[in-house]
Design a protein around this motif. Structure first.
Motif, PDB file in Angstrom:
ATOM      1  N   LYS A  50      -4.635  13.968   7.198  1.00  0.00           N
ATOM      2  CA  LYS A  50      -4.001  12.723   6.776  1.00  0.00           C
ATOM      3  C   LYS A  50      -2.479  12.817   6.774  1.00  0.00           C
ATOM      4  CE  LYS A  50      -4.346   8.948   3.503  1.00  0.00           C
ATOM      5  NZ  LYS A  50      -4.853   8.480   2.206  1.00  0.00           N
ATOM      6  N   ARG A  51      -1.858  11.923   7.529  1.00  0.00           N
ATOM      7  CA  ARG A  51      -0.407  11.794   7.577  1.00  0.00           C
ATOM      8  C   ARG A  51      -0.096  10.299   7.630  1.00  0.00           C
ATOM      9  NH1 ARG A  51      -1.350  16.295   6.798  1.00  0.00           N
ATOM     10  NH2 ARG A  51      -0.544  18.209   7.731  1.00  0.00           N
ATOM     11  N   VAL A  52       0.137   9.709   6.459  1.00  0.00           N
ATOM     12  CA  VAL A  52       0.401   8.273   6.403  1.00  0.00           C
ATOM     13  C   VAL A  52       1.720   8.048   5.674  1.00  0.00           C
ATOM     14  CG1 VAL A  52      -0.406   6.020   5.600  1.00  0.00           C
ATOM     15  CG2 VAL A  52      -2.060   7.730   6.391  1.00  0.00           C
ATOM     16  N   ASP A  53       2.700   7.498   6.380  1.00  0.00           N
ATOM     17  CA  ASP A  53       4.001   7.237   5.776  1.00  0.00           C
ATOM     18  C   ASP A  53       3.919   6.073   4.800  1.00  0.00           C
ATOM     19  OD1 ASP A  53       5.242   9.246   7.215  1.00  0.00           O
ATOM     20  OD2 ASP A  53       5.752   7.914   8.884  1.00  0.00           O
ATOM     21  N   ILE A  54       4.633   6.202   3.691  1.00  0.00           N
ATOM     22  CA  ILE A  54       4.743   5.112   2.723  1.00  0.00           C
ATOM     23  C   ILE A  54       6.144   4.531   2.875  1.00  0.00           C
ATOM     24  CG2 ILE A  54       4.798   4.508   0.276  1.00  0.00           C
ATOM     25  CD1 ILE A  54       2.681   6.558  -0.234  1.00  0.00           C
ATOM     26  N   PRO A  55       6.243   3.295   3.367  1.00  0.00           N
ATOM     27  CA  PRO A  55       7.566   2.713   3.632  1.00  0.00           C
ATOM     28  C   PRO A  55       8.370   2.491   2.347  1.00  0.00           C
ATOM     29  CG  PRO A  55       5.805   1.470   4.711  1.00  0.00           C
ATOM     30  CD  PRO A  55       5.147   2.399   3.741  1.00  0.00           C
ATOM     31  N   ASP A  56       9.672   2.403   2.512  1.00  0.00           N
ATOM     32  CA  ASP A  56      10.569   2.078   1.397  1.00  0.00           C
ATOM     33  C   ASP A  56      11.639   1.139   1.945  1.00  0.00           C
ATOM     34  OD1 ASP A  56      12.033   1.938  -0.896  1.00  0.00           O
ATOM     35  OD2 ASP A  56      12.618   4.052  -0.946  1.00  0.00           O
ATOM     36  N   SER A  57      11.242  -0.138   2.118  1.00  0.00           N
ATOM     37  CA  SER A  57      12.100  -1.118   2.775  1.00  0.00           C
ATOM     38  C   SER A  57      12.967  -1.909   1.801  1.00  0.00           C
ATOM     39  CB  SER A  57      11.234  -2.110   3.565  1.00  0.00           C
ATOM     40  OG  SER A  57      10.469  -2.911   2.666  1.00  0.00           O
ATOM     41  N   GLY A  58      12.664  -1.795   0.499  1.00  0.00           N
ATOM     42  CA  GLY A  58      13.366  -2.610  -0.489  1.00  0.00           C
ATOM     43  C   GLY A  58      12.639  -3.896  -0.816  1.00  0.00           C
ATOM     44  N   SER A  59      11.453  -4.080  -0.220  1.00  0.00           N
ATOM     45  CA  SER A  59      10.646  -5.274  -0.477  1.00  0.00           C
ATOM     46  C   SER A  59       9.209  -4.843  -0.735  1.00  0.00           C
ATOM     47  CB  SER A  59      10.690  -6.216   0.728  1.00  0.00           C
ATOM     48  OG  SER A  59       9.603  -7.138   0.709  1.00  0.00           O
ATOM     49  N   LEU A  60       8.623  -5.292  -1.845  1.00  0.00           N
ATOM     50  CA  LEU A  60       7.254  -4.929  -2.171  1.00  0.00           C
ATOM     51  C   LEU A  60       6.293  -5.373  -1.081  1.00  0.00           C
ATOM     52  CD1 LEU A  60       5.077  -3.860  -4.086  1.00  0.00           C
ATOM     53  CD2 LEU A  60       5.081  -6.106  -5.215  1.00  0.00           C
ATOM     54  N   GLU A  61       6.424  -6.617  -0.641  1.00  0.00           N
ATOM     55  CA  GLU A  61       5.492  -7.124   0.366  1.00  0.00           C
ATOM     56  C   GLU A  61       5.593  -6.333   1.667  1.00  0.00           C
ATOM     57  OE1 GLU A  61       4.277 -11.264   2.679  1.00  0.00           O
ATOM     58  OE2 GLU A  61       5.343 -11.341   0.758  1.00  0.00           O
ATOM     59  N   GLY A 102       3.479  -2.523   5.487  1.00  0.00           N
ATOM     60  CA  GLY A 102       3.745  -1.337   6.300  1.00  0.00           C
ATOM     61  C   GLY A 102       2.793  -0.200   5.989  1.00  0.00           C
ATOM     62  N   PHE A 103       2.493  -0.005   4.712  1.00  0.00           N
ATOM     63  CA  PHE A 103       1.562   1.041   4.314  1.00  0.00           C
ATOM     64  C   PHE A 103       0.179   0.799   4.917  1.00  0.00           C
ATOM     65  CE2 PHE A 103      -1.858   2.082   1.247  1.00  0.00           C
ATOM     66  CZ  PHE A 103      -1.858   3.465   1.417  1.00  0.00           C
ATOM     67  N   LEU A 104      -0.324  -0.430   4.810  1.00  0.00           N
ATOM     68  CA  LEU A 104      -1.650  -0.739   5.350  1.00  0.00           C
ATOM     69  C   LEU A 104      -1.679  -0.597   6.870  1.00  0.00           C
ATOM     70  CD1 LEU A 104      -2.728  -3.772   3.130  1.00  0.00           C
ATOM     71  CD2 LEU A 104      -3.779  -1.492   3.197  1.00  0.00           C
ATOM     72  N   ASN A 161       0.131   1.425   8.669  1.00  0.00           N
ATOM     73  CA  ASN A 161       0.134   2.872   8.945  1.00  0.00           C
ATOM     74  C   ASN A 161      -1.229   3.496   8.661  1.00  0.00           C
ATOM     75  OD1 ASN A 161       2.843   2.665   9.579  1.00  0.00           O
ATOM     76  ND2 ASN A 161       3.571   3.442   7.618  1.00  0.00           N
ATOM     77  N   LEU A 162      -1.849   3.070   7.557  1.00  0.00           N
ATOM     78  CA  LEU A 162      -3.143   3.631   7.179  1.00  0.00           C
ATOM     79  C   LEU A 162      -4.226   3.262   8.187  1.00  0.00           C
ATOM     80  CD1 LEU A 162      -4.838   5.183   5.088  1.00  0.00           C
ATOM     81  CD2 LEU A 162      -5.139   3.004   3.851  1.00  0.00           C
ATOM     82  N   PHE A 163      -4.278   1.983   8.571  1.00  0.00           N
ATOM     83  CA  PHE A 163      -5.279   1.549   9.546  1.00  0.00           C
ATOM     84  C   PHE A 163      -5.082   2.267  10.884  1.00  0.00           C
ATOM     85  CE2 PHE A 163      -5.795  -2.709   7.194  1.00  0.00           C
ATOM     86  CZ  PHE A 163      -6.886  -2.225   6.493  1.00  0.00           C
ATOM     87  N   ALA A 164      -3.829   2.416  11.300  1.00  0.00           N
ATOM     88  CA  ALA A 164      -3.559   3.098  12.569  1.00  0.00           C
ATOM     89  C   ALA A 164      -4.014   4.550  12.500  1.00  0.00           C
ATOM     90  CB  ALA A 164      -2.065   3.020  12.894  1.00  0.00           C
ATOM     91  N   HIS A 165      -3.772   5.189  11.362  1.00  0.00           N
ATOM     92  CA  HIS A 165      -4.179   6.590  11.209  1.00  0.00           C
ATOM     93  C   HIS A 165      -5.701   6.717  11.244  1.00  0.00           C
ATOM     94  CE1 HIS A 165      -4.047  10.743   9.932  1.00  0.00           C
ATOM     95  NE2 HIS A 165      -4.889  10.462   8.969  1.00  0.00           N
ATOM     96  N   TRP A 166      -6.389   5.885  10.499  1.00  0.00           N
ATOM     97  CA  TRP A 166      -7.856   5.921  10.493  1.00  0.00           C
ATOM     98  C   TRP A 166      -8.429   5.599  11.869  1.00  0.00           C
ATOM     99  CZ3 TRP A 166      -8.717   2.772   5.369  1.00  0.00           C
ATOM    100  CH2 TRP A 166      -8.672   3.641   4.260  1.00  0.00           C
ATOM    101  N   ARG A 167      -7.774   4.687  12.582  1.00  0.00           N
ATOM    102  CA  ARG A 167      -8.293   4.233  13.878  1.00  0.00           C
ATOM    103  C   ARG A 167      -8.001   5.235  15.001  1.00  0.00           C
ATOM    104  NH1 ARG A 167      -5.388  -0.130  14.077  1.00  0.00           N
ATOM    105  NH2 ARG A 167      -3.793   0.769  15.431  1.00  0.00           N
ATOM    106  N   ILE A 186       4.743   2.642  -4.678  1.00  0.00           N
ATOM    107  CA  ILE A 186       5.290   1.445  -4.022  1.00  0.00           C
ATOM    108  C   ILE A 186       5.558   0.364  -5.070  1.00  0.00           C
ATOM    109  CG2 ILE A 186       4.802  -0.430  -2.388  1.00  0.00           C
ATOM    110  CD1 ILE A 186       3.084   1.524  -0.795  1.00  0.00           C
ATOM    111  N   VAL A 187       4.597   0.186  -5.972  1.00  0.00           N
ATOM    112  CA  VAL A 187       4.725  -0.834  -7.012  1.00  0.00           C
ATOM    113  C   VAL A 187       5.768  -0.408  -8.041  1.00  0.00           C
ATOM    114  CG1 VAL A 187       3.455  -2.248  -8.668  1.00  0.00           C
ATOM    115  CG2 VAL A 187       2.293  -1.372  -6.626  1.00  0.00           C
ATOM    116  N   ASP A 188       5.804   0.869  -8.372  1.00  0.00           N
ATOM    117  CA  ASP A 188       6.790   1.362  -9.339  1.00  0.00           C
ATOM    118  C   ASP A 188       8.218   1.140  -8.839  1.00  0.00           C
ATOM    119  OD1 ASP A 188       4.855   2.195 -11.138  1.00  0.00           O
ATOM    120  OD2 ASP A 188       4.734   4.223 -10.306  1.00  0.00           O
TER     121      ASP A 188
END
Length: 199
Positions: free
Chosen positions: A75-86, A91-93, A95-101, A140-142
Protein backbone atom coordinates in the motif's frame (compact mmCIF):
# COMPACT_ATOMS: atom_id res chain seq x y z
CA UNK A 1 7.11 -33.68 12.87
CA UNK A 2 10.48 -32.19 11.97
CA UNK A 3 10.34 -28.73 10.41
CA UNK A 4 11.35 -28.48 6.78
CA UNK A 5 14.39 -26.26 6.42
CA UNK A 6 15.60 -24.57 3.27
CA UNK A 7 19.37 -24.76 3.46
CA UNK A 8 19.64 -21.54 1.45
CA UNK A 9 17.51 -19.55 3.90
CA UNK A 10 17.54 -20.88 7.44
CA UNK A 11 15.09 -19.65 10.06
CA UNK A 12 16.59 -17.89 13.06
CA UNK A 13 13.72 -18.63 15.43
CA UNK A 14 11.03 -16.19 16.51
CA UNK A 15 13.16 -13.29 15.29
CA UNK A 16 12.63 -12.93 11.57
CA UNK A 17 15.37 -13.57 9.08
CA UNK A 18 14.85 -10.60 6.70
CA UNK A 19 15.80 -12.60 3.59
CA UNK A 20 13.43 -15.43 4.48
CA UNK A 21 10.61 -13.03 5.41
CA UNK A 22 10.98 -11.16 2.11
CA UNK A 23 10.95 -14.43 0.17
CA UNK A 24 7.76 -15.53 1.95
CA UNK A 25 6.02 -12.19 1.37
CA UNK A 26 7.01 -12.18 -2.29
CA UNK A 27 5.76 -15.76 -2.62
CA UNK A 28 2.47 -14.78 -0.95
CA UNK A 29 2.01 -11.92 -3.41
CA UNK A 30 2.72 -14.23 -6.35
CA UNK A 31 0.29 -16.91 -5.12
CA UNK A 32 -2.45 -14.28 -4.75
CA UNK A 33 -1.82 -12.84 -8.20
CA UNK A 34 -1.84 -16.26 -9.85
CA UNK A 35 -4.59 -18.04 -7.94
CA UNK A 36 -6.59 -15.32 -6.24
CA UNK A 37 -8.05 -15.79 -2.79
CA UNK A 38 -9.43 -19.23 -3.67
CA UNK A 39 -5.93 -20.47 -4.48
CA UNK A 40 -4.22 -18.83 -1.53
CA UNK A 41 -3.01 -21.05 1.30
CA UNK A 42 -0.07 -21.25 3.65
CA UNK A 43 0.86 -24.54 1.95
CA UNK A 44 1.02 -22.84 -1.47
CA UNK A 45 3.09 -19.98 -0.07
CA UNK A 46 5.48 -22.41 1.67
CA UNK A 47 6.02 -24.32 -1.57
CA UNK A 48 6.62 -21.15 -3.55
CA UNK A 49 9.02 -19.68 -0.98
CA UNK A 50 10.76 -23.02 -0.30
CA UNK A 51 10.08 -22.45 3.39
CA UNK A 52 8.64 -24.61 6.13
CA UNK A 53 5.05 -24.04 7.22
CA UNK A 54 6.15 -23.86 10.90
CA UNK A 55 8.43 -20.94 10.01
CA UNK A 56 5.59 -19.09 8.34
CA UNK A 57 3.24 -19.72 11.25
CA UNK A 58 5.91 -18.60 13.72
CA UNK A 59 6.13 -15.19 12.05
CA UNK A 60 2.49 -14.90 10.90
CA UNK A 61 0.19 -16.79 13.29
CA UNK A 62 -2.65 -16.96 10.76
CA UNK A 63 -3.42 -16.71 7.07
CA UNK A 64 -5.04 -13.34 7.85
CA UNK A 65 -1.86 -11.98 9.43
CA UNK A 66 0.11 -12.89 6.32
CA UNK A 67 -2.50 -11.37 4.00
CA UNK A 68 -2.53 -8.18 6.05
CA UNK A 69 1.25 -7.79 5.88
CA UNK A 70 1.20 -8.41 2.14
CA UNK A 71 -1.39 -5.64 1.84
CA UNK A 72 0.54 -3.21 4.04
CA UNK A 73 3.72 -3.94 2.09
CA UNK A 74 1.99 -2.99 -1.16
CA UNK A 75 0.00 0.00 0.00
CA UNK A 76 1.27 3.40 -1.12
CA UNK A 77 -1.52 5.98 -1.12
CA UNK A 78 -0.71 9.68 -0.93
CA UNK A 79 -2.88 11.87 1.29
CA UNK A 80 -3.18 15.28 -0.38
CA UNK A 81 -2.76 18.57 1.49
CA UNK A 82 -4.26 21.17 -0.85
CA UNK A 83 -5.69 23.54 1.76
CA UNK A 84 -9.25 22.46 0.97
CA UNK A 85 -11.13 19.67 2.76
CA UNK A 86 -13.17 18.75 -0.30
CA UNK A 87 -10.15 18.67 -2.62
CA UNK A 88 -8.15 16.60 -0.12
CA UNK A 89 -10.92 14.02 0.25
CA UNK A 90 -11.48 13.80 -3.50
CA UNK A 91 -7.76 13.45 -4.10
CA UNK A 92 -7.42 10.79 -1.42
CA UNK A 93 -10.25 8.68 -2.90
CA UNK A 94 -8.87 9.03 -6.43
CA UNK A 95 -5.44 7.87 -5.22
CA UNK A 96 -6.94 5.00 -3.24
CA UNK A 97 -9.12 3.73 -6.09
CA UNK A 98 -6.19 3.95 -8.52
CA UNK A 99 -3.98 1.99 -6.12
CA UNK A 100 -6.58 -0.73 -5.58
CA UNK A 101 -7.31 -0.90 -9.31
CA UNK A 102 -3.80 -0.75 -10.74
CA UNK A 103 -1.93 -3.00 -8.30
CA UNK A 104 -2.68 -6.41 -6.71
CA UNK A 105 -3.46 -4.52 -3.51
CA UNK A 106 -7.21 -4.36 -4.12
CA UNK A 107 -7.45 -8.12 -4.56
CA UNK A 108 -5.37 -8.69 -1.42
CA UNK A 109 -7.63 -6.48 0.68
CA UNK A 110 -10.79 -8.10 -0.69
CA UNK A 111 -9.24 -11.47 0.21
CA UNK A 112 -8.58 -10.31 3.76
CA UNK A 113 -12.15 -9.06 4.13
CA UNK A 114 -13.43 -12.40 2.81
CA UNK A 115 -11.26 -14.28 5.30
CA UNK A 116 -12.61 -12.10 8.12
CA UNK A 117 -16.18 -13.29 7.48
CA UNK A 118 -15.43 -16.81 8.70
CA UNK A 119 -12.31 -16.44 10.83
CA UNK A 120 -12.31 -14.56 14.15
CA UNK A 121 -8.55 -14.03 14.00
CA UNK A 122 -8.89 -12.45 10.58
CA UNK A 123 -11.77 -10.31 11.82
CA UNK A 124 -9.70 -9.05 14.74
CA UNK A 125 -6.69 -8.35 12.51
CA UNK A 126 -8.84 -6.45 10.02
CA UNK A 127 -10.58 -4.46 12.77
CA UNK A 128 -7.23 -3.47 14.26
CA UNK A 129 -5.88 -2.39 10.91
CA UNK A 130 -9.06 -0.48 10.01
CA UNK A 131 -8.95 1.39 13.32
CA UNK A 132 -5.38 2.47 12.66
CA UNK A 133 -6.17 3.56 9.12
CA UNK A 134 -9.22 5.52 10.27
CA UNK A 135 -7.06 7.42 12.77
CA UNK A 136 -4.44 8.03 10.06
CA UNK A 137 -6.95 9.19 7.44
CA UNK A 138 -8.75 11.49 9.88
CA UNK A 139 -5.74 13.81 9.68
CA UNK A 140 -7.36 15.27 6.55
CA UNK A 141 -10.30 16.39 8.69
CA UNK A 142 -8.05 17.53 11.54
CA UNK A 143 -6.17 19.82 9.16
CA UNK A 144 -9.49 21.33 8.04
CA UNK A 145 -10.29 22.03 11.70
CA UNK A 146 -6.95 23.73 12.17
CA UNK A 147 -7.72 25.97 9.17
CA UNK A 148 -11.12 26.87 10.61
CA UNK A 149 -12.82 25.22 7.65
CA UNK A 150 -14.97 23.03 9.92
CA UNK A 151 -16.06 23.25 13.55
CA UNK A 152 -13.83 21.84 16.30
CA UNK A 153 -16.58 19.52 17.55
CA UNK A 154 -16.73 17.51 14.30
CA UNK A 155 -15.65 13.92 14.96
CA UNK A 156 -12.79 13.39 12.50
CA UNK A 157 -12.93 9.61 12.76
CA UNK A 158 -16.66 9.48 11.95
CA UNK A 159 -16.01 11.53 8.81
CA UNK A 160 -13.15 9.16 7.93
CA UNK A 161 -15.55 6.23 8.41
CA UNK A 162 -18.09 7.78 6.03
CA UNK A 163 -15.46 8.29 3.34
CA UNK A 164 -14.03 4.83 4.02
CA UNK A 165 -17.48 3.24 3.67
CA UNK A 166 -17.85 4.72 0.21
CA UNK A 167 -14.43 3.33 -0.73
CA UNK A 168 -15.11 -0.14 0.72
CA UNK A 169 -18.41 -0.44 -1.15
CA UNK A 170 -16.63 0.12 -4.45
CA UNK A 171 -13.81 -2.24 -3.49
CA UNK A 172 -16.12 -5.07 -2.45
CA UNK A 173 -18.24 -4.79 -5.59
CA UNK A 174 -15.09 -4.47 -7.75
CA UNK A 175 -16.23 -1.15 -9.17
CA UNK A 176 -13.02 0.84 -8.92
CA UNK A 177 -13.37 2.71 -12.22
CA UNK A 178 -15.12 5.54 -10.43
CA UNK A 179 -15.08 8.82 -12.30
CA UNK A 180 -14.15 12.05 -10.55
CA UNK A 181 -17.66 13.46 -10.84
CA UNK A 182 -19.08 10.56 -8.80
CA UNK A 183 -16.35 10.93 -6.19
CA UNK A 184 -17.00 14.67 -5.94
CA UNK A 185 -20.71 14.08 -5.51
CA UNK A 186 -20.15 11.65 -2.64
CA UNK A 187 -17.59 13.90 -0.96
CA UNK A 188 -19.89 16.88 -1.43
CA UNK A 189 -22.73 15.16 0.42
CA UNK A 190 -20.38 14.60 3.37
CA UNK A 191 -18.69 17.98 3.45
CA UNK A 192 -21.91 19.94 3.03
CA UNK A 193 -22.95 18.73 6.45
CA UNK A 194 -19.76 19.76 8.24
CA UNK A 195 -18.17 22.72 6.45
CA UNK A 196 -18.55 26.01 8.29
CA UNK A 197 -20.70 28.40 6.17
CA UNK A 198 -18.77 31.33 4.69
CA UNK A 199 -19.79 34.75 5.96
Amino acid sequence: MAEEVDTARRSIGARRNPDSADAILEAAEAVLVEGGYAGFSIEAVARRARAGKPTIYRWWPSKAALLLEVYQRQKRVDIPDSGSLEEDLVGFLKNLFAHWRDTPSGSVYRSLIAEAQSDETAGAALAGYATGRRTHNSQIVDRAKARGEIADDIDSEVVADLIGSFAWKHLLTNRLDVNEATIRTAVGYVTRGIVTPRR
